[in-house]
Structure formats: structure tokens, C-alpha cells
Design an enzyme around this catalytic site. Structure first.
Site, PDB file in Angstrom:
ATOM      1  N   GLY A 170      22.264   1.670  82.071  1.00 21.65           N
ATOM      2  CA  GLY A 170      22.313   3.032  82.597  1.00 21.65           C
ATOM      3  C   GLY A 170      23.708   3.597  82.495  1.00 21.65           C
TER       4      GLY A 170
ATOM      5  N   LYS B 156      29.390  -2.269  87.028  1.00 21.77           N
ATOM      6  CA  LYS B 156      29.714  -0.895  86.656  1.00 21.77           C
ATOM      7  C   LYS B 156      31.079  -0.908  86.020  1.00 21.77           C
ATOM      8  CE  LYS B 156      26.782   1.478  89.521  1.00 21.77           C
ATOM      9  NZ  LYS B 156      26.411   2.386  90.534  1.00 21.77           N
TER      10      LYS B 156
ATOM     11  N   ASP C 193      28.773  10.643  97.986  1.00 19.38           N
ATOM     12  CA  ASP C 193      28.009  11.026  96.813  1.00 19.38           C
ATOM     13  C   ASP C 193      26.570  10.552  96.935  1.00 19.38           C
ATOM     14  OD1 ASP C 193      27.386  12.088  94.380  1.00 19.38           O
ATOM     15  OD2 ASP C 193      28.418  10.573  93.189  1.00 19.38           O
TER      16      ASP C 193
END
Ligand SMILES: *[C@@H]1O[C@H](CO)[C@@H](O)[C@H](O)[C@H]1NC(C)=O
Ligand SMILES: *[C@@H]1O[C@H](CO)[C@@H](O)[C@H](O)[C@H]1NC(C)=O
Ligand SMILES: *[C@@H]1O[C@H](CO)[C@@H](O)[C@H](O)[C@H]1NC(C)=O
Ligand SMILES: *[C@@H]1O[C@H](CO)[C@@H](O)[C@H](O)[C@H]1NC(C)=O
Ligand SMILES: *[C@@H]1O[C@H](CO)[C@@H](O)[C@H](O)[C@H]1NC(C)=O
Ligand SMILES: *[C@@H]1O[C@H](CO)[C@@H](O)[C@H](O)[C@H]1NC(C)=O
Ligand SMILES: *[C@@H]1O[C@H](CO)[C@@H](O)[C@H](O)[C@H]1NC(C)=O
Length: 924
Positions: free
Chosen positions: A660, A681, A783
Site C-alpha cells: 500500500g 512503513k 490524522d
């Protein structure tokens, strides 16, 4: 607080009573003042404090006998004093013009709401106005300038704002360049989210001796006109958002003795005359951006009691007048760049209870004078260059509770008298050059809560008496030269919680079985010693432990992945492919993955590396030098190894491992050598987006994140950084991907039935509640969006990326701390730089609607922002792809969710509920 609902009925009562009063006046001859007070009372909620305010007793022609009212000889009201009576209501309907002789209003510590009416300007004789500690809001009325006789004005601790400058905030909406939110300026002005400046007209009150506006919402600079209030004795403007400099005129006020300007964003130099004209008693400057020198004469008058200047950028010497300032009670000047001498610049202070000059540039020796400040409770001077030895006298201070001498150049031995400090609960002598043994009298410190003697040259055995300090919650003896066995009495420290760190010593022998009694301990580090023998099985029973590090020991064995089994069965494990290099085993603390073995994870990052190689010294040096080159990496000893493992497992981040891509960069699925699966990540670092400096400053936050454990939060295991190009975050892997993707996919959306959706919203609420209310300091996500809520195999919600939005600068110009995803970001983010928990609450509201509606509720939000919050018909908004909810308990829950979500979307952050309230509501 009276709500509008309670006020409106009483207003209608008022209308009908009005006729009655006029009639009544004629017969009873109520004075104008009595009438005004009774009319006011009618608008307030019924409260016993006003029971005596009645018109029917014959004596009440005038209100002089009523509670809180004082009259002059001609029966005219001169005082209204209802301080601290629980008075509720507003001042809106008090007809001030009816009180021509009023001198004093004291309504402090009550529950008054709404604004201070403009009509207060009619009280032209008023001398004293104290409304502090209420819930007043709105702007401060300009008509106050009319009250020229006022000598005391205290409006502190309300929600007042100043006057908005129309040039700064033009009316008329424009699209915000970043968010595209339309016309928000109007909304913000209407709701008074932004404060204005303190009106310069306030200086018309030439007789003011006390001006207190602290704890409100004032922005802008301090009006220079205050320099005209020559009688000012006390000026308190603390805890606002004031900026700019202190106007030089303030320094010329000859009677100022109490100045409190802390917790603003003031900058520039502080008037050097402070203390010259009149003896200062209080001077608070902490938490601003001041530069230059501290005023040298702060204690010239010999009356200074409280002095603070901490957390600024002051340079220059410690004020000379402090040396003989025997009146001092509290002194807080830490975190500046002050220079001076710890022995010469300070004297003996009989009243001093608290002094902190940590993190400055103070040299000189530790003086025995400190031992003569008999009332000292806290003595802190960490992070300077102070030398000398610790004087015995310090430990004879009977009141001393906190002693922090860490990170200096103090040498010598720890005084034998250490045990006399019976009140001591925080002792930090770390990072100095102390040598010798720990005196056995340390066991007498039975109130000690935290003890840090790390990073010295202490040696000998760890005294078993340390086991008597039974209130200890953290104990750090690492980086010394302690030898001998670990005293089993450490197992008596039942309160140990945060850590037990004995690493980097020369301890030998076995790990005492008694340590199994430490059943609250979270981090245990015994690495870098000469420990040997079997690792007791108890470790697996200590469920509180989230991290154990036993690496770099002599010869530990046990039934733990990575350790040689005991009984010398074989060494075969070390004969596989990489046997000639060090043997690296990475055991990851994923519950379930290590069933039957031990819950292991590394200090700080949850990854535990056991290296066993006899002559590992050179390796360790190699890693510590790697550590020095790479200050961003928060793993202490194994950053390089983990880093290499990850590079290897992803074949240097090959596309085929990518699962992703988000705002941060790409996400990879990584299967480690040991079979564990992670999501990595890899932060995008091109174009300077990744701000390495900020990563450095958020180190502690990352550490906090790695320590959090909650079933609805994606576990973050750590953070790796090797230069700019390779920075990544290591997370628990979530099989079902993001909620946003699932909702967008027709087929998968069907899998999320109503019951599952309710659980998802509840889970997200729990996660946010935990981060906001159970973490100290609270961690704000910044977020929240459906892309950051990930789903596990059984579709349980896990919030991802907590706090990480801080690491990225979205734009190097104005919006540096703007975080969030368009469509989820709270409106105030566009105007204030202040990210609060309430921003998350707003985003949560958006997310909750999205889950119910199956799509982003953008139309609904713009409707709410235009027309305000109103009730919704659930039927009209639910996701049409699912059959409408039929079971009544699910229906009720969905209705609750939609109500809660609605309240989260309020424009005024203060009106939004807290996550605690939300989580409790949803959990009922
Ligand atoms: C506050 O009210 C109390 C009575 O409740 C009174 O004794 C006291 O003097 C008042 N304080 C001031 C400052 O007026
Ligand atoms: C002031 O507070 C009241 C409730 O306490 C609220 O209804 C009103 O909107 C607020 N006004 C402003 C200008 O913030
Ligand atoms: C100021 O006080 C005068 C009386 O001294 C009064 O006539 C006038 O209306 C007041 N102005 C305001 C704005 O209250
Ligand atoms: C200030 O106080 C003095 C005496 O206390 C008084 O005469 C004077 O009118 C007051 N007002 C102003 C504006 O000076
Ligand atoms: C002080 O008051 C005088 C007039 O009385 C005015 O001219 C001057 O500007 C004022 N000073 C400040 C700093 O506002
Ligand atoms: C300053 O304070 C002293 C003592 O209280 C007083 O006598 C003097 O009038 C004051 N000066 C001013 C300008 O207020
Ligand atoms: C600083 O002031 C703000 C209000 O402006 C307040 O919310 C905050 O708690 C204050 N911080 C400290 C440390 O006093």
C-alpha cells in the site's frame, strides 16, 4: 451552567411578572436599585443564595439587608459581593444604570456565563471589579474604559477574548488554500475561537493598581498604553496567547511588585529596570521566548519570594541580587543558557523550598550551602557543568524530597549520610563521575520512589539493603562497574514498575529466582554483564513485562528462543548459515506467536536481540559507534541488525513486498527470518518532506508509542533510521487492510454488517480514549481517517499511525504543523496551529458517519457547518448497500453513534465531547 432551555422559560415568566412589578412598585415604593436586582434575579436560575432578595417584606423598600448587598448612609447600593457563593446565571439582565453609587462588584469564584455587558460602563464610580474564576466569554467590553475610578480589575480565569482586529481577520469567506474549507473565517469569528488583543483603552483607568487578565484567550501584544497606569502594583497576564515584547514603559512603573507574564509567546528582552524602582515580590516569566539577560536587580529590594524564568532563551549571568536574597521561596530558572557558578552565585536561603536551575551553563562546585537551606524540598541542577563532590550536609536536609544532580561533573563518593534523607523520593545522580560503593544506608530511604545512579564509575557489590527501599518504582544502576551477584533482595521491590536496569556492569552469577516477585515490572534490562546459568522460567510468568534484554552476557541458557538450551544438549543452533558471524535471533513479542515460550521484546522497541558470542566486546563497540553516527535511531544496541534484517527480508524494498501507499510513503509486508510478519512503513524522504530534526525531537513520543498496548491500536514496534533515505516504522501487520478500502469496495463493504460497524466505531473510540486519557502526556493522533483504521483478520478495528503525523512537514511555509487529511481535519486547524485532542474528536465524528453511511459524509459536514448541528433521520443516511438495520438494539446503537458523531462536528472545539465521554456513552 444554565442552558438556554432554562433561561428561556424564565424570560417568559419575566414578561408576565413585569406588569406585576410595576403595579407593586407603586404601592411598596421599591427603590430603583431593588427593582433592578429583583429583575435580574428573575432571569437567574432559582438559587438559595438569593432567597433574601424579596419584595414582600415591609423592610425591603431598599435592598440594603439583602444577602451580598451593602448600602451607604442614604440607602443606596455601594457593594454587590457574592464571591464564591455558587452563583449561576449571566450578567446580561442586570441593569447597571440603576446603580449610580456602586463602588464594588465582587462575584469571583462563581458560575457566571456569557458576556460582560457593555452597559457595565455606566458604573462610573466603580472602584473594584472582581469577576475572576467564572465562565464568562465574549470580548471585554470597551466601555470598561469609562470606569476611570477603578483601582482593581480582575477578570482572570474566564474565557474572555480581546478585540478582533478587522484588518487581520477580514469578514467574508475565502477558500482556505490548503483545506478548501469555505468561509470558515466567519464561523470562527462568530464563535470567538480566535482571541483578540487587550484593548489599549484599558489604560484609561489611570488609578488601576491591580490588573489581572490571566487565564483567558487574549492574543496580540501587551498594550504599551499600560505604561500610563503609573499606580500599577500587580500585573498578571499569564496563560494567554500574548506575543510581542514587554513594552518598555512597563519597566518604568515605579510601584510594580508582582508581575506574572508566564506561559505566553512573548519575546525580546525583559526590562532590565525590573526591581529597580520597587521591591519585586513575584516575577514569573517562564514559558515564553525571552532572550537577553535576566534583570540583575530582581531582588534588590530583598522581598523576592517567587521567581521563575524557566523555558526561555535567557543568556548572561544569574542575577547578582539573588545571592543574598534570603526572602526566596521558589526559584525556577531551568532550561535557559544562563552562566554562573553554583557555589558563588547562590547563598543560604532559610525559606527556600524549591530551586531548579537545571539545563543551563552553570559551573563551579557543589556547595555545602545547599545543606543550610533547611526548608529545601527540591534541589535540581541537572545538565550543567558543576563539579566538586556531594557535600554530606545535603543529605541532612530533613525535608528534601527531590534531588537531581544528574549530567554534571560531580565526582567523589556518595556520602555515607545518604540514608538520613528520610523524605527523599526522587534521587538522580546519573551521568556524573561518582566512584566507590553505594553506602548500605541507602536502605533507609524508605520513601524513595525513583533512584538513578546510572552512568558513573560506581563499583563493588550492589548492597542488598537496596531491597528495603520498597517504594521504588524505577531503579537504574546501569553503566557502572558493579560486580558480584545480583542481590536477591531486589525481588522485594514489589512496586518496581517502569524499569529495572542493571545493564552495562560486571555482574556475575545467576539471575535470582526472587525477581519473579516483581510482578508489575514492565522493562527489565540486564544486558552487558557476565551473568551465567539458566534463565529462570519465571520470566514467562511475569505478564507485565513488555521488554526484557539479557543480551551480551556470559553464558545464559534457557528455554527461550535465541538462548542455548540448558543441559548443554547441543550448540547446533549456532551452526547454521551464518554461524561464523554473530548469531542473531530476533524474537518478536506478538502475543500468540511465541506461545509456550517467553514474551520477549527489546527495551523501547519490543524487539529483542540475543547475541551470544563470547568475545562480543568488539561487536558492541562497533554498534555503539554506529549509534553515535545515527542519533535518530532509538534502538540502543541493535538498530543496525534489525535494519539489515529488514533490508534483507524485503530485498531492499522490492515492489513485490509493497502492500500500500499513503501520505507517509509505502507500506511493505515483511516476513522476518524467524517467520514473524510485520508491516513496515518506509517514510518518503525525497523533497525534504521528512524532517529529521523533528524526528529527533519526537524521539520520546516514539518511545511512548512503542510502549502503548491497546487492542484497538496497531502496535508500533519501533523506528529505524539510517540516514535520510532509509527511515521506517515497524508495525503489527493487519490482515484485512484499511477500513476505507473495505468501505469503498462493494463486495467487502457487505461483509461489514451493522453489528460489525458498531463494534468498529466503538473500537476506534476506545483507542482514542486510551491515547487521550490514559497516556501521560496524552497522545494526539492528528490524522484519524478511514485509511488509518486497519482491520484484523476478525475485522476488529485497530487505529494506526498514532502521532506520526507530526513527523512530516506537509509544507515548509506556513502550515508546518497542519496535520490531517482533507475532509477529516477539524476546521480550527486551518487557523490556529494548535492541535488538541478535540481535533481528533472532530475527525472521529467524520469517521463514525462514514462507517454508518458507507461513504465520506462531506455533504453532511458542509450542511452542519452552514446551518449548525441539528437532528438527523438515521434512515435517510444509512449505507444503502446493506439492508436497513432491523434489530432494535443495533438501531439504538446506530442512533447513538449518529448523535455522538453530530456533537463531534461542532465548530467550536470546546463544545465537542471528550473521547472519554464518547467511549463511555458507546460502551453503555
Ligand atoms: C468573600 O465572601 C466572604 C463571605 O462569603 C467574605 O467574608 C469575604 O470577605 C469576601 N471576600 C472579599 C474579597 O470580598
Ligand atoms: C458563551 O457561552 C455560552 C454558554 O456558556 C454560549 O451559549 C455562547 O455561545 C458563548 N458565546 C461566545 C461568544 O462564545
Ligand atoms: C460612560 O459614563 C458616562 C457617565 O460618566 C455615561 O454617560 C456614558 O454613557 C458611559 N459610557 C458607556 C459606554 O457606558
Ligand atoms: C483616581 O483616584 C483619585 C483619588 O483616589 C481620584 O481623585 C481620581 O479622580 C481618580 N481617577 C483618576 C482618573 O485619576
Ligand atoms: C499616555 O497618555 C498620554 C495622554 O494622557 C498619551 O498621549 C500617551 O500616548 C499615553 N502613552 C501611551 C504609551 O499610550
Ligand atoms: C507607590 O506606592 C507608595 C506606597 O504605597 C505610595 O505612597 C505612592 O503614592 C505610590 N505611587 C504611585 C505612583 O502610585
Ligand atoms: C498555558 O496556558 C494555556 C492557556 O492559554 C493553558 O491551557 C495551559 O494549561 C497553560 N500551561 C501551563 C503549563 O500552565
Amino acid at each position: 451552567m444554565p442552558s438556554m432551555h432554562r433561561i428561556s422559560p424564565s424570560l417568559s415568566t419575566l414578561a408576565s411578572c413585569f406588569v406585576l412589578f410595576t403595579f407593586f412598585d407603586a404601592i411598596s415604593g421599591l427603590t430603583q436599585e431593588a427593582q433592578a436586582l429583583l429583575k435580574w434575579k428573575q432571569t437567574l436560575p432559582t438559587q438559595s443564595i438569593l432567597d433574601s432578595w424579596l419584595s414582600n417584606s415591609s423592610a425591603s423598600q431598599s435592598p440594603c439587608s439583602w444577602h451580598g448587598i451593602t448600602c451607604d448612609s442614604s440607602s443606596s447600593v455601594i457593594e454587590l459581593n457574592l464571591n464564591n457563593t455558587g452563583l449561576q446565571g449571566t450578567l446580561q439582565h442586570l441593569n447597571f444604570s440603576a446603580f449610580p453609587n456602586l463602588l464594588l462588584i465582587n462575584l469571583k469564584f462563581n458560575k457566571l456565563t456569557h458576556t460582560i455587558p457593555e452597559s457595565i460602563g455606566f458604573l462610573s464610580k466603580l472602584q473594584f471589579l472582581d469577576l475572576n474564576n467564572n465562565d464568562l466569554n465574549g470580548t471585554i467590553p470597551l466601555s470598561l474604559a469609562n470606569l476611570t475610578q477603578l483601582y482593581e480589575l480582575d477578570l482572570s480565569h474566564n474565557h474572555l477574548t480581546g478585540i478582533l482586529d478587522p484588518l487581520l481577520f477580514p469578514i467574508g469567506g475565502t477558500n482556505h488554500p490548503k483545506t478548501g474549507l469555505i468561509g470558515m473565517q466567519n464561523l470562527l469569528i462568530r464563535d470567538n475561537l480566535l482571541g483578540g488583543t487587550i484593548p489599549k483603552e484599558i489604560a484609561n483607568m489611570r488609578n488601576l493598581t491591580i490588573l489581572a487578565l490571566d487565564g483567558n484567550n487574549f492574543y496580540g501584544s501587551i498594550p504599551p498604553s499600560l505604561g500610563n497606569c503609573t499606580h500599577l502594583r500587580k500585573l498578571t497576564l499569564a496563560n494567554n496567547h500574548l506575543s510581542g515584547i514587554i513594552p518598555p514603559g512597563i519597566g518604568k512603573l515605579i510601584n510594580l511588585t508582582d508581575i506574572r507574564l508566564h506561559n505566553n509567546t512573548l519575546h525580546g528582552h525583559v526590562p532590565q529596570e525590573f526591581g529597580n524602582h520597587s521591591p519585586l515580590v513575584v516575577l514569573h516569566l517562564y514559558m515564553n521566548n525571552f532572550t537577553g539577560h535576566l534583570p540583575p536587580n530582581v531582588c534588590k529590594g530583598g522581598k523576592l519570594v517567587n521567581f521563575s524564568a524557566a523555558c526561555n532563551s535567557f543568556t548572561g549571568p544569574i542575577p547578582v541580587s539573588l545571592r543574598n536574597c534570603t526572602s526566596l521561596f521558589r526559584v525556577i530558572i531551568d532550561h535557559n543558557r544562563l552562566t554562573g557558578y553554583a557555589d558563588r552565585d547562590f547563598g543560604v536561603y532559610p525559606n527556600l523550598t524549591y530551586i531548579d536551575f537545571s539545563y543551563n551553563r552553570v559551573q563551579g562546585d557543589l556547595s555545602s550551602n545547599w545543606g543550610r537551606c533547611k526548608n529545601l524540598q527540591s534541589l535540581k541542577m541537572a545538565g550543567n557543568s558543576i563539579g566538586g563532590t556531594i557535600p554530606d550536609e545535603i543529605f541532612q536536609l530533613k525535608q528534601l524530597q527531590r534531588l537531581d544532580l544528574s549530567s554534571n561533573r560531580i565526582s567523589g563518593r556518595i556520602p555515607l549520610q545518604i540514608g538520613s534523607s528520610s523524605s527523599l523520593y526522587h534521587l538522580d545522580l546519573s551521568n556524573n563521575s561518582l566512584f566507590g560503593i553505594i553506602p548500605t544506608s541507602i536502605g533507609k530511604l524508605t520513601n524513595l520512589w525513583s533512584l538513578d545512579l546510572s552512568m558513573n564509575n560506581l563499583s563493588g557489590q550492589i548492597p542488598y539493603q537496596i531491597g528495603d527501599c520498597n517504594k521504588l518504582v524505577s531503579l537504574n544502576l546501569s553503566h557502572n562497574d558493579f560486580s558480584g551477584r545480583i542481590p536477591y533482595q531486589i525481588g522485594n521491590l514489589a512496586k518496581l514498575f517502569y524499569f529495572l536496569d542493571l545493564s552495562y556492569n560486571s555482574l556475575s552469577g545467576e539471575i535470582p529466582v526472587d525477581l519473579s516477585k516483581l510482578n508489575s515490572l514492565v522493562c527489565l534490562n540486564m544486558s552487558h554483564n557476565n551473568l551465567s546459568g539458566s534463565v529462570p522460567n519465571f520470566l514467562s510468568g511475569m505478564m507485565s513485562l513488555s521488554s526484557i534484554n539479557l543480551s551480551y552476557n556470559k553464558d545464559l541458557c534457557g528455554r527461550i528462543q535465541g538462548l542455548r538450551p540448558c543441559n548443554n544438549v547441543s550448540d547446533e543452533k549456532s551452526h547454521d548459515g551464518r554461524s561464523n558471524k554473530k548469531k542473531v535471533v530476533i524474537a518478536i513479542a506478538i502475543a500468540g506467536a511465541l506461545v509456550g515460550t517467553i514474551f520477549l521484546s527489546l527495551v523501547l522497541v519490543g524487539i529483542f536481540v540475543v547475541l551470544y558470542k563470547r568475545n562480543s566486546r568488539s561487536n558492541s563497540e562497533q554498534y555503539s559507534s554506529a549509534k553515535r553516527e545515527n542519533p535518530f535511531s532509538i534502538w540502543h544496541f541493535d538498530g543496525k541488525i534489525v535494519y539489515e534484517e529488514i533490508i534483507e527480508a524485503t530485498e531492499n524494498f522490492k515492489e513485490k513486498y509493497c502492500i500500500g501507499e499513503g501520505a507517509f510513503g509505502k507500506v511493505y509486508r515483511v516476513v522476518m527470518a524467524g517467520g514473524e510478519v510485520f508491516a513496515i512503513k518506509k517514510l518518503r524522504c525525497e523533497a525534504e518532506e521528512l524532517d529529521i530534526e523533528s524526528i529527533k525531537s519526537f524521539k520520546s513520543e516514539i518511545q511512548a508509542l512503542t510502549k502503548t498496548r491497546h487492542r484497538n491500536i496497531v502496535k508500533m514496534y519501533g523506528f529505524c533510521s539510517q540516514g535520510r533515505m532509509h527511515t521506517f516504522l515497524i508495525y503489527e501487520y493487519m490482515e484485512r487492510g484499511s477500513l476505507g478500502d473495505m468501505l469503498r469496495n462493494e463486495k467487502e463493504a457487505m461483509e461489514l454488517d451493522w453489528a460489525k460497524r458498531v463494534e468498529i466505531v466503538k473500537g476506534v473510540a476506545q483507542a482514542l480514549c486510551y491515547m487521550h486519557h490514559d497516556c501521560n502526556p496524552p497522545i494526539i493522533h492528528r490524522d484519524i481517517s478511514s485509511n488509518n483504521v486497519l482491520l484484523s483478520r476478525n475485522l476488529e478495528a485497530h487505529v494506526s499511525d498514532f502521532g506520526t503525523a507530526r513527523f512530516l512537514k506537509h509544507d515548509s511555509s506556513t502550515w508546518t504543523s497542519f496535520a490531517g487529511t482533507y475532509g477529516y481535519a477539524a476546521p480550527e486547524l486551518a487557523y490556529t496551529m494548535e492541535v488538541t485532542e478535540k481535533c481528533d474528536v472532530f475527525s472521529f465524528g467524520v469517521l463514525a458517519f462514514e462507517v454508518v453511511m458507507g461513504k465520506h459524509p462531506s455533504d453532511l459536514i458542509s450542511h452542519i457547518q452552514t446551518f449548525g448541528v441539528e437532528s438527523l433521520k438515521l434512515k435517510e443516511i444509512v449505507d444503502p448497500r446493506l439492508a436497513p438495520p432491523s434489530e432494535s438494539h443495533i438501531l439504538t446503537k446506530l442512533e447513538l453513534i449518529s448523535d455522538v458523531a453530530m456533537s463531534c462536528l461542532q465548530t467550536n472545539p470546546k463544545s465537542r465531547p471528550t473521547m472519554l465521554t464518547i467511549a463511555q456513552k458507546l460502551d453503555d
